[in-house]
Design an enzyme around this catalytic site. Structure first.
Site, mmCIF file in Angstrom:
data_model
loop_
_atom_site.group_PDB
_atom_site.id
_atom_site.type_symbol
_atom_site.label_atom_id
_atom_site.label_comp_id
_atom_site.label_asym_id
_atom_site.label_seq_id
_atom_site.Cartn_x
_atom_site.Cartn_y
_atom_site.Cartn_z
ATOM 1 N N SER A 64 18.869 38.336 -48.934
ATOM 2 C CA SER A 64 19.602 38.781 -47.737
ATOM 3 C C SER A 64 19.940 40.261 -47.683
ATOM 4 O O SER A 64 20.009 40.995 -48.566
ATOM 5 C CB SER A 64 20.981 38.115 -48.171
ATOM 6 N N TYR A 84 28.671 37.090 -53.773
ATOM 7 C CA TYR A 84 27.326 37.074 -52.988
ATOM 8 C C TYR A 84 26.463 38.257 -52.998
ATOM 9 O O TYR A 84 25.415 37.809 -53.332
ATOM 10 C CB TYR A 84 27.687 36.661 -51.486
#
Length: 378
Positions: free
Chosen positions: A198, A226
């Site tokens: 990501s 995250y």
């Protein structure tokens, strides 16, 4: 100065987080990608055209019942590959296969897809999956670690294995799966490990003494969990690729799918979900978001690119952008000292000895504390 005093001084000098310049640069990259990703990727076709793949070209894909993973699985199967959907919800996977077979009817040979159960929130499940697959003694050509979680706004959750859930699902479980499947990947050489990462790793930071973010040194938020887990995956992947000898024939690649409209949006605050619906032009569909992973899994130049990055002068492994071009991960991902500590700490957390990769490459057995009592890999 005594050794203990030197170690104490060294610990005090360790970074406690990203510097403000790195932090600003990271957020600039995130915002830039969201606003301009569609323009930067305008040269790509959608769906991504894939070369015909042989029926014995085997791909294991985690998280393949929704979002990007579902598109990756469907398109690889339609290209002719043998696709293994490694998922927690096997019922949903079988229902998808029935739909895909129906839609594909008359276009060519029936799709070659199977389902195997895998729960990334259980390292026992991961180890058992790898043990069962390796027992087949067949080749594995591509492992795509796609499944991940981003529980925005949720309180911190610890898995039954004792790890923060973002760190386990996004990093620890894929790391364990990748390492334990090395025997099958070697049999399928030239093969590839593709980690769907990501752009958010750009604002991530990993404290190897506090991987679960529980000591209070940093305030836990879902964004901290995250982004840190995604950065840890990049760092671990870089070290794994460098430790794999050229003769193993395994390429390790991280990819950014871009900013994608997936099930993550259901965890977003209502106002942000509204924003997602208002700016569809900027947000990729799952089909568009799958392109970088499909490119990394099939493009013939990927092994050459990965081998080039094995040189000592280059501190990180391969990273493919959402526009299917080689790019650099974050500045923090270039931190060799932290990457080395992430490697060591990760192996400790997933219950593998420090020389696991070397032993597996040499065809030796390796004991893992997860899985069956006599779990080992040949």
């Amino acid at each position: 100065m005594s050794r203990s005093e030197e170690e104490s001084t060294s610990n005090l000098m360790k970074k406690k987080g990203l510097g403000w310049i790195e932090w600003l640069r990271g957020w600039f990259n995130v915002i830039y990608e969201m606003l301009f990703q569609r323009i930067m990727a305008s040269h790509l076709e959608n769906p991504m055209p894939l070369p015909p793949l042989p029926q014995d070209f085997t791909c294991i894909i985690t998280g393949s019942t929704s979002g990007i993973g579902r598109e990756i699985a469907r398109q690889l199967a339609e290209a002719g590959a043998h696709v293994v959907m490694a998922v927690r919800n096997t019922k949903a996977a079988h229902e998808l296969i029935l739909k895909w077979q129906h839609d594909w009817s008359g276009k060519g040979l029936p799709l070659n897809i199977e389902v195997m159960e895998l729960n990334l929130l259980s390292l026992d499940s991961v180890a058992r999956f790898a043990e069962a697959w390796n027992a087949r003694s067949g080749p594995l050509h591509v492992l795509i670690n796609n499944a991940g979680i981003f529980s925005i706004g949720e309180p911190q959750k610890i898995s039954k294995d004792g790890f923060e859930e973002h760190m386990q699902v996004n990093h620890l479980a894929p790391a364990l799966l990748s390492v334990l499947l090395l025997p099958s990947l070697i049999r399928g050489s030239p093969s590839r490990i593709v980690n769907v990462n990501s752009i958010m790793h750009q604002v991530g930071f990993v404290d190897t003494e506090d991987m679960n973010v529980v000591t209070g040194k940093r305030k836990y938020t879902s964004l901290v969990g995250y982004s840190g887990s995604k950065l840890a995956q990049v760092m671990f992947s870089s070290v794994l690729h460098k430790r794999l000898p050229a003769e193993a024939g395994i390429s390790v690649v991280c990819v950014s799918p871009g900013i994608v409209q997936t099930n993550v949006a259901r965890d977003l605050p209502k106002i942000v979900q509204t924003g997602y619906r208002l700016i569809p032009y900027f947000i990729f569909s799952p089909e568009e978001g799958s392109r970088s992973a499909l490119f990394a899994a099939t493009d013939p130049q990927i092994p050459e690119y990965c081998e080039m990055l094995k040189s000592d002068e280059w501190p990180v492994g391969a990273f493919i952008s959402q526009e299917c071009r080689p790019t650099n991960p974050s500045e923090e991902a270039h931190n060799l000292e932290t990457s080395s500590r992430v490697w060591e700490k990760t192996l400790e957390m997933i219950g593998l000895p420090s020389d696991t990769v070397e032993k597996l490459v040499e065809g030796q057995d390796v004991k893992c504390k997860y899985g069956s009592d006599d779990s080992h890999q040949d």
